[in-house]
Design a protein around this motif. Structure first.
Motif, short mmCIF file in Angstrom:
data_model
loop_
_atom_site.label_atom_id
_atom_site.label_comp_id
_atom_site.label_asym_id
_atom_site.label_seq_id
_atom_site.Cartn_x
_atom_site.Cartn_y
_atom_site.Cartn_z
N GLY A 235 -75.54 133.41 -42.52
CA GLY A 235 -75.17 132.27 -43.35
C GLY A 235 -75.45 132.56 -44.81
O GLY A 235 -76.23 133.46 -45.15
N THR B 214 -67.87 129.23 -45.56
CA THR B 214 -67.68 127.86 -45.10
C THR B 214 -67.30 126.91 -46.23
O THR B 214 -66.85 125.80 -45.97
CB THR B 214 -68.96 127.35 -44.43
OG1 THR B 214 -70.06 127.45 -45.35
CG2 THR B 214 -69.29 128.16 -43.18
N ARG C 7 -60.51 125.94 -40.74
CA ARG C 7 -61.90 126.37 -40.61
C ARG C 7 -62.76 125.72 -41.68
O ARG C 7 -63.91 125.33 -41.43
CB ARG C 7 -61.96 127.90 -40.73
CG ARG C 7 -63.26 128.51 -40.23
CD ARG C 7 -63.15 130.00 -40.07
NE ARG C 7 -62.92 130.68 -41.33
CZ ARG C 7 -61.77 131.25 -41.67
NH1 ARG C 7 -60.74 131.19 -40.85
NH2 ARG C 7 -61.64 131.86 -42.83
N GLU D 276 -63.26 122.07 -40.63
CA GLU D 276 -64.10 121.96 -39.44
C GLU D 276 -65.58 122.12 -39.77
O GLU D 276 -66.44 121.57 -39.08
CB GLU D 276 -63.70 123.02 -38.41
CG GLU D 276 -62.39 122.74 -37.70
CD GLU D 276 -61.93 123.92 -36.87
OE1 GLU D 276 -62.67 124.93 -36.82
OE2 GLU D 276 -60.84 123.84 -36.27
N SER D 277 -65.88 122.86 -40.82
CA SER D 277 -67.28 123.10 -41.19
C SER D 277 -67.81 122.10 -42.20
O SER D 277 -68.95 122.22 -42.64
CB SER D 277 -67.43 124.52 -41.76
OG SER D 277 -66.66 124.66 -42.95
N ASN D 278 -66.97 121.11 -42.57
CA ASN D 278 -67.38 120.12 -43.56
C ASN D 278 -67.59 118.77 -42.89
O ASN D 278 -66.68 118.23 -42.24
CB ASN D 278 -66.30 120.01 -44.65
CG ASN D 278 -66.72 119.11 -45.79
OD1 ASN D 278 -66.63 117.90 -45.67
ND2 ASN D 278 -67.17 119.70 -46.89
N GLN E 124 -64.81 116.11 -41.18
CA GLN E 124 -64.84 115.78 -39.74
C GLN E 124 -64.81 114.27 -39.54
O GLN E 124 -64.05 113.75 -38.70
CB GLN E 124 -66.10 116.37 -39.11
CG GLN E 124 -66.12 117.89 -39.03
CD GLN E 124 -67.41 118.40 -38.43
OE1 GLN E 124 -67.90 117.88 -37.44
NE2 GLN E 124 -67.99 119.41 -39.06
#
Length: 573
Positions: A316, A364, A463, A466-468, A472
């Motif tokens: 990360g 991300t 993507r 989806e990572s936020n 979402q």
């Protein structure tokens, strides 16, 4: 004369040779007055024999201090009391044997003409300091104290900054009127020139290339290679190979923004091996892959000392580190305090290609995802795995031919590039246009690369969302509405609406309407690419007004990057 004494004027060489015989057992014999006088005569009248006998004395007894002899001889000569200091001699060496200049940031540069080559070093670099120490040793057979060297470098740098002309200094890649230049970083300081008509190795580069101590040479390219051999040494899936080839070649184009290559796969997918192979075709280094950077400053320090910034096994990255990679891709800088004793800034400004790898997705943040070439790497079956020693030896055998084939592809793509016109462009438009030229050079049909790149961009957008956490919850909220994606109100009203939904990760959820507004600005480009406009309408009495609505277009055509009649990247009407 009496008492066995003889005049040194009779035969100074004989007196010195006799002293050298005694020198084996008596280190003081060489600096006796008669011997010093004999050396003085030779230095004034017969310099070759002076140097030969001086060297012979040093060989006769390693404990002999020839520097003391030099001082005694210097003082015995007319005006000899004014012997130059080591500092003066170092500066004189630099001025006599180097061309001192400076770059656009007023950093001193030394250009050193050598037999068969020309070396270029920053004055404040390990490479130049080693050259200066070596030159001084050849002249004086003496070392240089650290404090003296620092003073000498400061004086030499001042000369380059104030008296020298400004030059453009490059690392590994450069662009000039003829084409693109690539520094091979070999001992001969040669470079490769790539033009639309082909490539050639130049013994003398027209561009000023410098290097760091950790840089390693590219292979000497061989003609007649096959770019397909690259896939025998990497684990790049077929649908991403043209992307990776475009990224490799784009890394040699410093005049355009660089995309970030992200390799993602499970353990056993050869991520690090693939990354090392790719780097060895662009910017070989003593340390091919680095671990996770601790700070943003670490990233810019790596960029200042490498052409390609390469990190592996990332689990990360912080938001600030991802922003730093965005800055590197398009060009920018990092500023910090230069000294603890003053308020001045030390600024590192640069633009570099980047490659990252990890088991999970590393990029991300939407801004970074926009610049990423994402590659999902398949797991290699156990029966297909090979020993590292065997794979390394095989790659070193094939690397010169693959590098030559890569240069062939580069030249062909440059020839095709002027004819490539894009009606619809993604965020990294220079990369997209160049990729279309690379694809056509490989035999793809016009538009094939654009379609592949549009698919990659769409997957990247998904993507990113989806990572936020905000995205979402926003998606979930509007999926349940009768009129989806049609809302207008204040940030506070939207915050209250969304804050009552099921939030999967409260740790990243904004703490206030202002925080939500900041997140909306960040995810707006991704939603716009999906056909949803998130727009700030200004301020009202109740707060900042926002509108979320679909983007409509009048076009019925479906160009690359279009799904369901909604154009990616369209503007609200």
């Amino acid at each position: 004369m009496s008492g066995g004494e003889s005049s040194v004027t009779d035969d100074p060489i004989a007196i010195i040779e006799a002293a050298i015989e005694r020198l084996r057992d008596d280190v003081g014999a060489i600096v006796e007055p008669a011997v010093v006088a004999a050396f003085s005569i030779l230095r004034a009248t017969d310099l070759p024999n002076y140097l030969r006998l001086r060297h012979k004395a040093k060989e006769a007894n390693k404990g002999c201090l020839v520097t003391e002899l030099d001082k005694a001889v210097q003082q015995s000569l007319p005006g000899g009391g004014d012997e130059p200091s080591a500092l003066d001699e170092l500066v004189a060496l630099a001025r006599n044997q180097c061309q001192l200049k400076h770059d656009a940031d007023r950093n001193a540069v030394a250009i050193i003409p050598m037999p068969g080559r020309q070396e270029i070093w920053r004055v404040y670099s390990t490479g130049y300091e080693e050259w200066l120490r070596s030159a001084y040793w050849r002249t004086k057979e003496a070392g240089v104290p650290e404090t003296t060297m620092k003073s000498a470098l400061a004086t030499i740098a001042a000369a380059g900054i104030n008296d020298g002309e400004q030059i453009d200094l490059h690392v590994r890649a450069a662009k000039d009127d003829a084409g693109y230049l690539i520094d091979l970083c070999d001992e001969q300081w040669r470079a490769v020139l790539v033009t639309p008509t082909g490539w050639q190795v130049l013994n003398h580069s027209p561009a000023y290339f410098t290097r760091t101590q950790s840089m390693r040479p590219l292979p000497e390219p061989e003609r007649g290679g096959d770019i397909g051999q690259l896939w025998q040494h990497t684990n790049i899936p077929a649908n991403r190979r043209v992307m990776v080839l475009t990224w490799l070649l784009d890394s040699f184009r410093p005049d355009t923004p660089f995309p970030v290559l992200e390799l993602v796969g499970e353990q056993g997918s050869a991520k690090s091996t693939t990354q090392a192979v790719l780097r060895s075709l662009v910017d070989p280094n003593k340390v091919m892959l680095r671990g996770r950077p601790k700070t943003v400053e670490d990233i810019f320090v790596a960029a200042a000392n490498n052409w390609l910034v390469s990190y592996e096994n990332l689990s990360g990255l912080t938001a600030e580190q991802q922003d730093a990679f965005c800055t590197l891709a398009t060009g920018g800088g990092f500023a910090s305090r230069q000294l603890y004793t003053n308020g001045e800034e030390h600024i590192m400004e640069t633009k570099r290609p980047v490659v990252l790898n990890g088991i999970a997705v590393v990029a991300t943040r939407p801004d970074l995802i926009d610049r990423v070439i994402h590659v999902d790497m398949p797991t290699i079956p156990p029966e297909a795995r090979r020993d590292e020693a065997d794979t390394s030896a095989a790659w070193e055998r094939d690397r010169p031919r693959v590098f030559g084939a890569l240069l062939d592809l580069f030249a062909n793509a440059l020839r095709i590039l002027p004819s490539v016109k894009l009606a619809h462009k993604q965020r990294m438009a220079d990369f997209e246009r160049f990729g279309e030229a690379v694809a056509r050079a490989l035999g793809f049909e016009p538009g094939d690369f654009q379609r592949l790149y549009a698919e990659l961009v769409r997957a990247s957008i998904d993507r990113a969302l989806e990572s936020n956490a905000v995205a979402q919850v926003l998606d979930k909220y509007f999926e349940e509405r009768i009129s989806p994606w049609n809302w207008q109100g204040t940030a506070g009203q939207l915050y209250d609406l969304l804050n009552n939904q099921i939030i999967p990760d409260r740790s990243t959820w904004p703490k206030s309407p202002k925080g939500l507004a900041d997140q909306l600005r960040r995810i707006a480009p991704a939603y716009r690419a999906k056909g949803i406009e998130i727009s700030h309408l200004g301020h009202s009495r109740d707060g900042a007004l926002w509108r979320i609505a679909p983007i409509r277009t009048h076009s019925t055509a479906t160009p690359p990057g279009v799904e369901g009649g909604i154009r990616y990247g369209a503007h609200r009407e």
